[in-house]
Design an enzyme around this catalytic site. Structure first.
Site, PDB file in Angstrom:
ATOM      1  N   ARG A 199       1.338  -1.706   7.152  1.00 62.49           N
ATOM      2  CA  ARG A 199       1.751  -0.404   6.587  1.00 62.49           C
ATOM      3  C   ARG A 199       2.677   0.370   7.369  1.00 62.49           C
ATOM      4  O   ARG A 199       3.165   1.355   7.094  1.00 62.49           O
ATOM      5  CB  ARG A 199       0.410   0.404   6.551  1.00 62.49           C
ATOM      6  CG  ARG A 199      -0.477  -0.363   5.249  1.00 62.49           C
ATOM      7  CD  ARG A 199      -1.532   0.624   4.796  1.00 62.49           C
ATOM      8  NE  ARG A 199      -0.813   1.638   4.065  1.00 62.49           N
ATOM      9  CZ  ARG A 199      -1.423   2.706   3.585  1.00 62.49           C
ATOM     10  NH1 ARG A 199      -2.859   2.959   3.642  1.00 62.49           N
ATOM     11  NH2 ARG A 199      -0.562   3.847   3.021  1.00 62.49           N
TER      12      ARG A 199
ATOM     13  N   CYS B  71      -4.997  10.431  -1.316  1.00 64.06           N
ATOM     14  CA  CYS B  71      -4.015   9.216  -0.627  1.00 64.06           C
ATOM     15  C   CYS B  71      -2.660   9.178  -1.418  1.00 64.06           C
ATOM     16  O   CYS B  71      -1.566   8.764  -0.512  1.00 64.06           O
ATOM     17  CB  CYS B  71      -4.624   8.040  -0.984  1.00 64.06           C
ATOM     18  SG  CYS B  71      -6.301   7.820  -0.757  1.00 64.06           S
TER      19      CYS B  71
ATOM     20  N   HIS C  89     -11.385   5.972   5.763  1.00 61.27           N
ATOM     21  CA  HIS C  89     -11.004   6.965   6.561  1.00 61.27           C
ATOM     22  C   HIS C  89     -11.825   8.263   6.392  1.00 61.27           C
ATOM     23  O   HIS C  89     -12.819   8.323   5.890  1.00 61.27           O
ATOM     24  CB  HIS C  89      -9.713   7.590   5.832  1.00 61.27           C
ATOM     25  CG  HIS C  89      -8.729   6.646   5.838  1.00 61.27           C
ATOM     26  ND1 HIS C  89      -7.779   6.032   4.982  1.00 61.27           N
ATOM     27  CD2 HIS C  89      -7.730   6.042   6.855  1.00 61.27           C
ATOM     28  CE1 HIS C  89      -6.697   5.371   5.262  1.00 61.27           C
ATOM     29  NE2 HIS C  89      -6.787   5.485   6.506  1.00 61.27           N
TER      30      HIS C  89
ATOM     31  N   ARG D 158      -8.764   2.763  11.759  1.00 58.38           N
ATOM     32  CA  ARG D 158      -7.455   2.767  11.687  1.00 58.38           C
ATOM     33  C   ARG D 158      -6.763   3.973  12.665  1.00 58.38           C
ATOM     34  O   ARG D 158      -5.518   3.647  12.970  1.00 58.38           O
ATOM     35  CB  ARG D 158      -6.952   3.193  10.163  1.00 58.38           C
ATOM     36  CG  ARG D 158      -7.366   2.569   8.869  1.00 58.38           C
ATOM     37  CD  ARG D 158      -6.482   1.299   9.268  1.00 58.38           C
ATOM     38  NE  ARG D 158      -7.061   0.196   8.281  1.00 58.38           N
ATOM     39  CZ  ARG D 158      -6.456   0.268   6.772  1.00 58.38           C
ATOM     40  NH1 ARG D 158      -5.609   1.192   6.460  1.00 58.38           N
ATOM     41  NH2 ARG D 158      -6.916  -0.684   5.784  1.00 58.38           N
TER      42      ARG D 158
ATOM     43  N   ASP E 112       0.889  -1.320   0.138  1.00 61.39           N
ATOM     44  CA  ASP E 112       0.077   0.128   0.081  1.00 61.39           C
ATOM     45  C   ASP E 112       0.916   1.348   0.104  1.00 61.39           C
ATOM     46  O   ASP E 112       0.239   2.209   0.097  1.00 61.39           O
ATOM     47  CB  ASP E 112      -0.840   0.114   1.147  1.00 61.39           C
ATOM     48  CG  ASP E 112      -2.143  -0.890   1.088  1.00 61.39           C
ATOM     49  OD1 ASP E 112      -2.896  -0.637   0.084  1.00 61.39           O
ATOM     50  OD2 ASP E 112      -2.164  -1.771   1.980  1.00 61.39           O
TER      51      ASP E 112
ATOM     52  N   GLU F 188      -0.172   9.391   1.662  1.00 61.42           N
ATOM     53  CA  GLU F 188      -0.627  10.310   2.724  1.00 61.42           C
ATOM     54  C   GLU F 188      -1.105   9.669   4.066  1.00 61.42           C
ATOM     55  O   GLU F 188      -0.991  10.463   5.319  1.00 61.42           O
ATOM     56  CB  GLU F 188      -2.340  10.655   2.101  1.00 61.42           C
ATOM     57  CG  GLU F 188      -3.155  11.511   3.108  1.00 61.42           C
ATOM     58  CD  GLU F 188      -4.507  11.492   2.539  1.00 61.42           C
ATOM     59  OE1 GLU F 188      -5.009  12.653   2.494  1.00 61.42           O
ATOM     60  OE2 GLU F 188      -5.500  10.479   2.458  1.00 61.42           O
ATOM     61  N   ASP F 189      -1.125   8.530   4.025  1.00 59.04           N
ATOM     62  CA  ASP F 189      -1.481   7.627   5.259  1.00 59.04           C
ATOM     63  C   ASP F 189      -0.046   7.882   6.392  1.00 59.04           C
ATOM     64  O   ASP F 189      -0.246   7.422   7.484  1.00 59.04           O
ATOM     65  CB  ASP F 189      -1.842   6.368   5.282  1.00 59.04           C
ATOM     66  CG  ASP F 189      -3.385   6.517   4.552  1.00 59.04           C
ATOM     67  OD1 ASP F 189      -4.041   7.302   4.886  1.00 59.04           O
ATOM     68  OD2 ASP F 189      -3.517   5.577   3.586  1.00 59.04           O
TER      69      ASP F 189
HETATM   70  C1  CIR Z   1      -5.228   0.790   2.786  1.00 60.76           C
HETATM   71  O1  CIR Z   1      -6.400  -0.167   3.235  1.00 60.76           O
HETATM   72  O2  CIR Z   1      -4.715   0.905   3.914  1.00 60.76           O
HETATM   73  C2  CIR Z   1      -5.157   0.842   1.433  1.00 60.76           C
HETATM   74  N1  CIR Z   1      -5.441  -0.362   0.649  1.00 60.76           N
HETATM   75  C3  CIR Z   1      -5.874   2.300   0.982  1.00 60.76           C
HETATM   76  C4  CIR Z   1      -5.460   3.387   1.815  1.00 60.76           C
HETATM   77  C5  CIR Z   1      -6.064   4.622   1.193  1.00 60.76           C
HETATM   78  N2  CIR Z   1      -5.612   5.820   1.727  1.00 60.76           N
HETATM   79  C6  CIR Z   1      -6.376   6.732   2.180  1.00 60.76           C
HETATM   80  O3  CIR Z   1      -7.662   6.807   1.932  1.00 60.76           O
HETATM   81  N3  CIR Z   1      -5.988   7.815   2.681  1.00 60.76           N
END
Ligand code: CIR
Length: 254
Positions: free
Chosen positions: A85, A247, A160, A130, A60, A65-66
């Protein structure tokens, strides 16, 4: 100048985390083309795109962004809620180090950048699968000395906070009311997603332009009716991994 940190699509994206979608085959060539189109779009909007190397073993990692929340005065390095992650944050911290003082979220806190939305000096922060209360409290402790407030928002049925709401202007948001506690946004002007496009609430504001996923034409029409300038990109392959337009970058004043 605006800097946009991005990262190439991992060769392992097929093994991405999925929470609300069924697994579908992701065409990696197409995903990379679309991601390139997204980076070109940011470049055209005046960002200097800093692309980090692809990471195999981090499915991922394109969703940068995460890993961090970047504010004018500091950056918070997140502790992502999904264990798979967590390793993504090291290289993001390295990339941000030249620009900001860094503060980290520690165990038992979890925080995903996709849950943090800045408006003025308010950080709306999703309580999601999360991001937990400890993560939000730690975020608050880091940012309060710089004059920011943290406003927790319950989110439901989506990944999110920014799957459910995103910033359109100084005081306006795009929202899917079914996926969050809308009372938190009572003072904001709100455009709702079209009922047929529940995934359409994720939009990326760069200057005065809204970068938006081409898959949601009805909601796009709503934005344009409100005189917003919209530039569309096709992120349909990364959408299969539950990714959207916010993201795939970390944008900040360099
Ligand atoms: C996840 O589940 O973490 C990734 N497959 C998708 C993350 C998307 N990120 C976001 O919306 N900020």
């Amino acid at each position: 100048m605006l800097i946009a940190i991005t990262r190439g699509v991992s060769p392992d994206i097929e093994k991405c985390e999925l929470t609300h979608l069924e697994r579908q085959l992701i065409n990696i060539t197409k995903a990379r083309e679309q991601h390139g189109e997204y980076e070109n779009c940011l470049d055209e909007l005046g960002c200097r795109v800093v692309r980090l190397a692809e990471e195999s073993g981090m499915p991922d990692s394109v969703f940068v962004e995460d890993s961090a929340v970047v504010l004018d005065e500091l950056a918070i390095i997140c502790r992502p809620g999904a264990e798979s992650r967590r390793a993504e944050t090291d290289s993001i911290a390295k990339a941000l180090e030249p620009y900001r003082s860094l503060f980290s979220i520690k165990f038992p806190g979890t925080l995903d950048g996709g849950d943090v939305m800045l408006m003025g000096k308010t950080l709306y922060t999703g309580i999601s699968s999360r991001t937990n209360r400890s993560g939000i409290k730690q975020l608050e402790n880091h940012v309060r000395p710089f004059g920011y407030d943290v406003m927790p928002v319950e989110v439901r049925n989506c990944l999110h906070l920014k799957s459910a709401v995103s910033v359109l202007g100084e005081n306006s948001v795009l929202m899917n009311r079914d996926w969050l506690d809308e009372s938190r946004f009572r003072d904001r002007e709100c455009i709702e997603t079209d009922p047929d496009e529940p995934f359409g609430a994720n939009a990326l504001r760069v200057g005065t332009v809204i970068v938006y996923n081409r898959s949601f034409p009805r909601t796009r029409e709503r934005l344009e009716k409100c005189s917003l300038s919209v530039k569309t990109v096709d992120l349909s392959e990364l959408a299969k991994a539950e990714g959207g337009v916010t993201c795939c970058s970390l944008i900040f004043q360099g």
